[in-house]
Write an enzyme that holds these catalytic residues in place. Structure first.
Site, PDB file in Angstrom:
ATOM      1  N   GLU A 290       0.834  -1.207   0.000  1.00 49.81           N
ATOM      2  CA  GLU A 290       0.000   0.000   0.000  1.00 49.81           C
ATOM      3  C   GLU A 290       0.863   1.249   0.000  1.00 49.81           C
ATOM      4  OE1 GLU A 290      -3.195   2.136   3.072  1.00 49.81           O
ATOM      5  OE2 GLU A 290      -2.810  -0.013   3.200  1.00 49.81           O
TER       6      GLU A 290
ATOM      7  N   GLU B 259      -2.799  10.853   2.794  1.00 48.29           N
ATOM      8  CA  GLU B 259      -3.909  11.007   3.720  1.00 48.29           C
ATOM      9  C   GLU B 259      -3.889  12.422   4.294  1.00 48.29           C
ATOM     10  OE1 GLU B 259      -4.326   6.661   5.708  1.00 48.29           O
ATOM     11  OE2 GLU B 259      -2.389   7.642   5.991  1.00 48.29           O
TER      12      GLU B 259
END
Length: 382
Positions: free
Chosen positions: A77, A81
């Site tokens: 991943e 964010e």
């Protein structure tokens, strides 16, 4: 980025509990998520977004290897964010890899202005040799070495708006700010071919392409929201992800105008797209560049073979620090491995800080809520 949950849990037992609890009971808040069922191995992704504001809220773009949450699977991943807390001025870059013990390498970057007050271009570059993050055309971080080498499988592209219950990471949640929305003007994907990036497709969100995007309808533990397909809408050439109370889903307001001239052209708020796709300047700035262009408000700078630029009146500088407790420092992992790291910071007010203990405290429990997610997906997809 699915499992920002508290540490100190017995992972195997907790996964079984969460698999039931997080799918059986409807949550009072609803978020929105889109994802590509197709995975992509390496490439460059540019996304033009205006993020949500509010403590406890996260607006994201990330890549994710489907099935990473399953028992015995290797996690892969790459994250962007944006924190809604503190007027939405900071965002986190991260890579998560590993099986059993997860390796993370968080950095937090701070902008001069709120990321909820205007659109900005967030870019991921992923090659066999490095992963790099850019903000408004300026590279702010580059990671090389052992962790990057473990990213070997295709990953889907995902965007979501949700609320974590990890207060020490995202801040206390105040639902009086709802509804909140994440606006996506466009996205571009470049394939990686023999050391070069080639434009493969772009989506201007004149409609939601059902052949490219699917809407999530699941949740996971540590998340205050269920993802509701009705909180994914397209209006005025913009993808809108919403965070609402139950019973108040959807978006009926006016889409904020993006002053950018279009995908990969012109200047954003105080910056410009990389020279691979365009050149331009921010407010009051101009900059010749080798591989990127643009400047912050009133600033100018010369680009190197990677990128650089002026922040408000000058070039930004980087500071790093290591985390405390059981959290890794910059480039570090919970298992003690330390991927090689190069941090390139300049312009647009983005200053990278090392991983903090609270920012990565959830990493030791990364597998917990995803067990529920995997079960929910299997049921949903039949």
């Amino acid at each position: 980025m699915f499992t920002k949950i508290r540490t100190g849990l017995m992972l195997a037992a907790a996964s079984l509990v969460f698999a039931v609890s997080s799918t059986a009971v409807a949550k009072p808040y609803k978020g929105g998520e889109v994802y590509t069922p197709q995975g992509y191995l390496h490439g460059r992704i540019e996304v033009r977004m205006r993020m949500a504001r509010g403590s406890g809220i996260l607006s994201t773009f990330f890549t994710y290897k489907d099935g990473s949450e399953l028992s015995g699977a290797f996690w892969e991943e790459i994250d962007i964010e944006v924190f809604g807390k503190d007027n939405a001025r900071s965002w986190q870059s991260n890579i998560i890899t590993g099986m059993g013990t997860r390796v993370t390498s968080e950095q937090v970057h701070t902008a001069d202005t709120s990321l909820a007050d205007g659109y900005h271009t967030y870019t991921l570059e992923w090659t066999p040799e490095y992963v790099a993050w850019s903000f408004d055309g300026r590279e702010v971080r580059r990671t090389t070495g052992a962790q990057v080498a473990t990213l070997t499988n295709p990953q889907g592209l995902r965007m979501n708006l949700w609320s974590s219950d990890v207060v020490e990471w995202v801040g206390s949640f105040d639902d009086s700010v709802l509804p909140q929305h994440q606006f996506v003007n466009w996205i571009k994907y470049y394939r990686y071919n023999n050391g070069a990036f080639e434009l493969a497709w772009q989506d201007d969100f004149d409609s939601l392409d059902g052949a490219r995007w699917s809407k999530a309808d699941w949740t996971f533990d540590g998340n205050r929201v269920d993802f509701d397909p009705q909180n994914v809408t397209v209006k005025d050439g913009t993808l809108v992800l919403s965070l609402t109370r139950e019973g108040q889903v959807g978006f009926n307001g006016a889409v904020p105008r993006d002053e950018d001239t279009g995908p990969g052209t012109g200047a954003g708020a105080g910056g410009a797209e990389p020279a691979a796709t365009s050149s331009g300047s921010g407010a009051g700035g101009a900059e010749p560049a080798a591989t990127s262009s643009g400047s912050g408000a009133g600033g100018a700078g010369a680009a190197t073979t990677t990128s650089s630029g002026g922040g408000a009146g000058g070039a930004g500088t980087a500071t790093t620090s290591s985390g405390g407790g059981d959290a890794p420092g910059e480039g570090g992992g919970l298992d003690g491995s330390i991927p090689d790291e190069e941090v390139l910071n300049g312009g647009c007010g983005c200053v990278a800080a090392g991983a903090s203990g609270t920012a990565s405290s959830w990493a030791a429990a990364l597998a917990v809520g995803l067990s529920a997610l995997a079960m929910r997906r299997r049921r949903t997809r039949g």
